[in-house]
Design a protein around this motif. Structure first.
Motif, short mmCIF file in Angstrom:
data_model
loop_
_atom_site.label_atom_id
_atom_site.label_comp_id
_atom_site.label_asym_id
_atom_site.label_seq_id
_atom_site.Cartn_x
_atom_site.Cartn_y
_atom_site.Cartn_z
N LYS A 55 0.89 -1.16 -0.05
CA LYS A 55 -0.01 -0.24 0.06
C LYS A 55 0.97 1.22 0.05
O LYS A 55 1.77 1.33 1.02
CB LYS A 55 -0.64 -0.02 1.22
CG LYS A 55 -1.73 1.26 1.33
CD LYS A 55 -2.44 1.16 2.94
CE LYS A 55 -3.19 2.39 2.89
NZ LYS A 55 -2.09 3.52 3.07
N LEU A 56 0.76 2.17 -0.82
CA LEU A 56 1.71 3.30 -1.05
C LEU A 56 1.34 4.19 0.19
O LEU A 56 0.26 4.35 0.32
CB LEU A 56 1.48 3.88 -2.46
CG LEU A 56 1.88 3.37 -3.69
CD1 LEU A 56 1.46 3.63 -5.07
CD2 LEU A 56 3.34 2.53 -3.46
N PRO A 57 2.21 4.73 0.76
CA PRO A 57 1.95 5.70 1.64
C PRO A 57 1.34 6.86 1.29
O PRO A 57 1.42 7.46 0.36
CB PRO A 57 3.63 6.09 2.10
CG PRO A 57 4.50 5.35 1.51
CD PRO A 57 3.80 4.50 0.32
N GLY A 58 0.21 7.35 2.07
CA GLY A 58 -0.63 8.30 1.94
C GLY A 58 -1.59 8.04 0.73
O GLY A 58 -2.50 9.14 0.63
N GLU A 59 -1.90 6.89 0.49
CA GLU A 59 -2.78 6.51 -0.53
C GLU A 59 -3.60 5.44 -0.12
O GLU A 59 -3.44 4.66 0.69
CB GLU A 59 -2.05 6.17 -1.76
CG GLU A 59 -1.51 7.32 -2.49
CD GLU A 59 -0.96 6.94 -4.12
OE1 GLU A 59 -1.64 6.01 -4.56
OE2 GLU A 59 0.13 7.57 -4.57
N ASP A 60 -4.91 5.33 -0.65
CA ASP A 60 -5.92 4.11 -0.30
C ASP A 60 -5.15 3.09 -1.35
O ASP A 60 -4.70 3.16 -2.24
CB ASP A 60 -7.20 4.43 -1.03
CG ASP A 60 -7.91 5.58 -0.26
OD1 ASP A 60 -7.70 5.61 0.87
OD2 ASP A 60 -8.81 6.15 -0.85
N PHE A 61 -5.40 1.91 -0.64
CA PHE A 61 -5.05 0.76 -1.28
C PHE A 61 -5.49 0.42 -2.50
O PHE A 61 -6.60 0.58 -2.62
CB PHE A 61 -5.24 -0.47 -0.19
CG PHE A 61 -4.69 -1.94 -0.86
CD1 PHE A 61 -3.51 -2.09 -0.97
CD2 PHE A 61 -5.88 -2.70 -1.49
CE1 PHE A 61 -3.07 -3.40 -1.49
CE2 PHE A 61 -5.10 -3.97 -2.14
CZ PHE A 61 -3.65 -4.25 -2.23
N ASP A 62 -4.86 0.07 -3.54
CA ASP A 62 -4.99 -0.40 -4.81
C ASP A 62 -4.29 -1.39 -5.41
O ASP A 62 -3.23 -1.18 -5.44
CB ASP A 62 -4.86 0.76 -5.89
CG ASP A 62 -5.59 0.66 -7.11
OD1 ASP A 62 -5.48 -0.42 -7.52
OD2 ASP A 62 -5.85 1.74 -7.92
N TRP A 63 -4.75 -2.65 -5.58
CA TRP A 63 -4.07 -3.71 -6.16
C TRP A 63 -3.22 -3.29 -7.32
O TRP A 63 -2.07 -3.87 -7.63
CB TRP A 63 -5.09 -4.70 -6.68
CG TRP A 63 -5.74 -5.59 -5.40
CD1 TRP A 63 -6.81 -5.62 -4.98
CD2 TRP A 63 -4.85 -6.61 -4.78
NE1 TRP A 63 -6.90 -6.36 -3.84
CE2 TRP A 63 -5.81 -7.28 -3.87
CE3 TRP A 63 -3.50 -7.26 -4.75
CZ2 TRP A 63 -5.55 -8.14 -2.88
CZ3 TRP A 63 -3.45 -8.12 -3.78
CH2 TRP A 63 -4.12 -8.61 -2.97
N MET A 64 -3.67 -2.59 -8.25
CA MET A 64 -2.80 -2.12 -9.36
C MET A 64 -1.51 -1.21 -8.99
O MET A 64 -0.85 -1.12 -10.12
CB MET A 64 -4.00 -1.35 -10.48
CG MET A 64 -5.04 -2.19 -10.79
SD MET A 64 -4.57 -3.87 -11.55
CE MET A 64 -4.09 -3.31 -12.93
#
Length: 81
Positions: free
Chosen positions: A23-32
């Motif tokens: 999960k990228l820091p500061g972002e909502d989780f996105d499989w892509m």
């Protein structure tokens, strides 16, 4: 020396993964956007394991099938949905 199975090769590939974000820091989780998933699917051993798993030729757990007439693969709807 013991012959490696597909699962062994998969595990050996995964052991070589560098530090990556799922999960990228500061972002909502996105499989892509998962760095971890992108790295894993870029590994030939992982792609081969997935391919061998879905094209299981035993017939009982087949997830995809090949149509020799069209030269294409297609998912097998096991649930009839």
């Amino acid at each position: 020396m013991k012959k490696q199975t597909g699962k062994d090769r998969l595990l050996n590939a995964a052991r070589k993964m560098p530090p990556l974000h799922h999960k990228l820091p500061g972002e909502d989780f996105d499989w892509m956007k998962s760095e971890t998933v992108k790295w894993l699917v870029s590994q030939p051993e992982v792609l081969n394991f997935i391919w061998q798993s879905v094209r299981n030729k035993t017939g009982e757990n087949t997830l995809i099938s090949y149509d020799a007439d069209t030269g294409t693969w297609q998912g097998v709807d096991c649930n009839g949905d």
